[in-house]
Design a protein around this motif. Sequence first.
Motif, mmCIF file in Angstrom:
data_model
loop_
_atom_site.group_PDB
_atom_site.id
_atom_site.type_symbol
_atom_site.label_atom_id
_atom_site.label_comp_id
_atom_site.label_asym_id
_atom_site.label_seq_id
_atom_site.Cartn_x
_atom_site.Cartn_y
_atom_site.Cartn_z
ATOM 1 N N UNK A 138 0.835 -1.200 0.000
ATOM 2 C CA UNK A 138 0.000 0.000 0.000
ATOM 3 C C UNK A 138 0.868 1.248 0.000
ATOM 4 N N UNK A 139 0.448 2.251 -0.753
ATOM 5 C CA UNK A 139 1.185 3.505 -0.828
ATOM 6 C C UNK A 139 1.067 4.245 0.498
ATOM 7 N N UNK A 140 2.197 4.730 0.995
ATOM 8 C CA UNK A 140 2.226 5.509 2.232
ATOM 9 C C UNK A 140 1.411 6.785 2.013
ATOM 10 N N UNK A 141 0.323 6.981 2.777
ATOM 11 C CA UNK A 141 -0.522 8.164 2.569
ATOM 12 C C UNK A 141 0.172 9.471 2.920
ATOM 13 N N UNK A 142 1.301 9.408 3.630
ATOM 14 C CA UNK A 142 2.042 10.611 3.995
ATOM 15 C C UNK A 142 3.167 10.924 3.014
ATOM 16 N N UNK A 143 3.368 10.078 2.005
ATOM 17 C CA UNK A 143 4.367 10.361 0.976
ATOM 18 C C UNK A 143 3.761 11.346 -0.021
ATOM 19 N N UNK A 144 4.598 11.950 -0.851
ATOM 20 C CA UNK A 144 4.107 12.900 -1.860
ATOM 21 C C UNK A 144 3.081 12.231 -2.774
ATOM 22 N N UNK A 145 3.365 10.996 -3.189
ATOM 23 C CA UNK A 145 2.427 10.276 -4.052
ATOM 24 C C UNK A 145 1.118 10.022 -3.310
ATOM 25 N N UNK A 146 1.199 9.607 -2.048
ATOM 26 C CA UNK A 146 -0.009 9.365 -1.255
ATOM 27 C C UNK A 146 -0.842 10.626 -1.069
ATOM 28 N N UNK A 147 -0.173 11.744 -0.816
ATOM 29 C CA UNK A 147 -0.873 13.019 -0.646
ATOM 30 C C UNK A 147 -1.530 13.431 -1.959
ATOM 31 N N UNK A 148 -0.802 13.280 -3.080
ATOM 32 C CA UNK A 148 -1.389 13.649 -4.367
ATOM 33 C C UNK A 148 -2.614 12.789 -4.681
ATOM 34 N N UNK A 149 -2.536 11.495 -4.402
ATOM 35 C CA UNK A 149 -3.693 10.621 -4.626
ATOM 36 C C UNK A 149 -4.899 11.110 -3.829
ATOM 37 N N UNK A 150 -4.673 11.474 -2.581
ATOM 38 C CA UNK A 150 -5.759 11.934 -1.720
ATOM 39 C C UNK A 150 -6.339 13.261 -2.199
ATOM 40 N N UNK A 151 -5.484 14.209 -2.527
ATOM 41 C CA UNK A 151 -5.954 15.533 -2.954
ATOM 42 C C UNK A 151 -6.705 15.434 -4.279
ATOM 43 N N UNK A 152 -6.218 14.607 -5.196
ATOM 44 C CA UNK A 152 -6.903 14.478 -6.490
ATOM 45 C C UNK A 152 -8.329 13.954 -6.337
ATOM 46 N N UNK A 153 -8.589 13.175 -5.308
ATOM 47 C CA UNK A 153 -9.950 12.667 -5.070
ATOM 48 C C UNK A 153 -10.930 13.807 -4.791
ATOM 49 N N UNK A 154 -10.425 14.951 -4.358
ATOM 50 C CA UNK A 154 -11.272 16.085 -3.986
ATOM 51 C C UNK A 154 -11.683 16.947 -5.180
#
Length: 169
Positions: A138-154
């Motif tokens: 699983x991608x670390x949600x605190x990594x840059x990639x994890x943060x970008x994945x989360x923000x893009x959902x918004x």
Amino acid sequence: MFGAAGVALGGLAGCGTGGARSSVQAVPAGTTAPAASAATASPTPTAAVDPAAVKANELGMIPVMMFHRLTNNIQGDYDTTPADFRKRLQTMFQAGFRPVRTIDLVNGHFDMPAGYTPAVMSFDDGYSEQFAMDTGGNIDPNSAVGIMLDVCKQFPDCKPAGSLNINKD
């Protein structure tokens, strides 16, 4: 493409130039981008659209956002906190920017609806805070990639994309 997460990753080498915490370099379409060939921003129109009505980027300037370390312990000009990185992405995406792959800039092909502006996201020097996975894959949600994945959902029509530029070391 990177697994089910849908994050496009590049494999360029080197760091380039920078500025405080991250740098932005606008690359005019039709000119040579750093470490790339000529790019033109000429999407194929599907219907007559008033450029002003969709806030078209008629000058063809494509921002290139360059990030290095994501850390809460800022030690240098190229460091950015995870919270600041998240805020920058939210601000950009709210303003209508959408991430594209570096190769899309090089080829001048931007697959996005009218009214959005492409932006290249570059993560330089291969820091572990940029991309990390746990033992379960699983991608670390605190990594840059994890943060970008989360923000893009918004944001509608936001597809995560970026280039991880890894040094040989």
